[in-house]
Design an enzyme around this catalytic site. Structure first.
Site, short mmCIF file in Angstrom:
data_model
loop_
_atom_site.label_atom_id
_atom_site.label_comp_id
_atom_site.label_asym_id
_atom_site.label_seq_id
_atom_site.Cartn_x
_atom_site.Cartn_y
_atom_site.Cartn_z
CD GLU A 34 8.23 60.67 48.29
OE1 GLU A 34 7.76 59.76 47.57
OE2 GLU A 34 9.02 60.46 49.24
CB CYS A 59 11.45 49.76 56.98
SG CYS A 59 11.38 49.87 55.18
#
Length: 394
Positions: free
Chosen positions: A280, A352
């Protein structure tokens, strides 16, 4: 003479077979020559008084069946643009009153603080007196926020309100106000103590400054409490989070070594068995994940790594039995190119944005992977926003 609405376009307009568009039309509605819409069997009465002015929702006039079809059609269309097709499962819709995070706006107008979403395609603010998407806990803090903001919000300025429902209560970050002095501090403390606010932070342009946090704020992910950085990303609903986790767990099967790329706070990381690599780029998020993993004594290696500039190499990818990919809306083109040449048996891709997902999927399929299935998830109920989880196998 009328035409039948056959589908709903990406931005929410109904479309007839010959290409006529009509706002606020559902499949099965009739469109007259003059442009009037005659409601059909899938056209429901919008539950909220603010629809369609409020920009928080675009599709409240669709029943669940036609809303599910809209989500599926968005994915089918994106795949078709890249000559792809697969099994698309029935979308899993989050219920009303389930959104646990939201960004609202506030402004002083007519001597009163207004709080809400902007109108669709407009800067006009809709002052919400009800909301059918926010959790009751989030909505409950809006009314008492009005008199508090009236003390600090300057005329002709807008504030942005970031609200998240955390383990300890409401996490509130406000941009656009500059409260100073003892009276301001007392007003904020009194407001927070009265209205279940776990943390109150202000960003005046130099980053969040916490003004109230009696105990560390956390969010529990698969039963593991993780420190919640101010303004951090979180899946919009608990139901949507659970649906995505279930799809990812199904996709990777019994893998005991997994790479979780774009791991965030660890939404999927803490739900996985065996050893997990979590990559991340956000420093606060990966720091929270690492600390939580250590306290939970989990076999998780947390790596602060920008996967756009420095994606995992083929040699690194080949160490894992499964890969989880959950990039932002732009997708993960650089990482997908390398994954197409790698050898992990399965990939779970959470997206998304159907368009960037389809682009990356084409690269993976050209590299030898098969797109097995897609599970759509409707977290942002009554919006045009589409999410999904997919399984690729080699």
């Amino acid at each position: 003479m009328t035409d039948t609405i056959v589908r709903v376009a990406a931005r929410g307009d109904g479309i007839t077979a010959d290409g006529r568009h009509a706002a606020l039309a559902a499949p099965g509605d009739q469109l007259t020559i003059s442009g009037d819409v005659i409601p059909g069997p899938h056209h429901q009465a919008p539950p909220c008084r603010h629809f369609p002015r409020c920009g928080g929702c675009q599709l409240q006039h669709l029943d669940d069946s036609s809303y599910s079809d809209f989500i599926t059609d968005r994915i089918v269309g994106a795949l078709a643009a890249h000559s792809l097709e697969t099994d698309i499962r029935t979308p899993l819709l989050s219920p009303p009153f389930s959104r646990r995070r939201a960004v609202l706006q506030a402004e002083m107008k007519g001597g009163r603080i207004q709080i809400g979403f902007s109108e669709n395609a407009s800067h006009v603010l809709v002052d919400i007196e009800e909301c059918h998407i926010l959790t009751p806990a989030l909505f409950a803090v809006i009314a008492p926020l009005r008199p508090l903001l009236a003390k600090f919000l300057r005329k002709n300025r807008r504030a942005r309100l970031h609200l998240t429902e955390a383990d300890q209560g409401i996490d509130l970050l406000i941009e656009g106000i500059e409260p100073e002095g003892l009276a301001a501090a007392e007003a904020i403390s009194d407001f927070c103590a009265r209205h279940n606010v776990a943390r109150f932070a202000i960003d005046s342009g130099l980053g969040p400054e916490v003004r109230w946090e009696p105990e560390p704020v956390t969010i529990s992910l698969s039963g593991v409490p993780v420190a919640l950085p101010t303004g951090a990303f979180l899946q919009a609903t608990r139901e949507g989070e659970a649906a995505l986790i279930a799809a990812v767990r199904e996709a990777i099967g019994e893998a005991t070594t997994t790479a979780d790329l774009f791991a965030g706070l660890g939404t999927f990381t803490f739900a996985l068995p065996g050893r997990v690599y979590a990559g991340e780029a956000a420093r606060d998020a990966i720091g929270s994940l690492k600390s939580a993993a250590a306290l939970a004594r989990r076999q998780i290696f947390a790596d602060h790594r920008d996967l756009f500039r420095r994606p995992l190499t083929v040699a690194e990818l080949d160490r894992f039995q499964a890969i989880i990919l959950d990039p932002p809306r732009a997708g993960a083109r650089e990482q997908a190119l390398l994954m197409a040449d790698s050898r992990p048996p399965v990939i779970a891709y959470v997206s998304c944005n159907p368009s960037s997902f389809a682009r990356d999927s084409e690269m993976l399929c050209k590299g030898g992977y098969t797109l097995d299935w897609i599970q759509p998830v409707g977290q942002f109920r009554w919006s045009t926003h589409v999410e999904l989880a997919a399984r690729f196998s080699r």
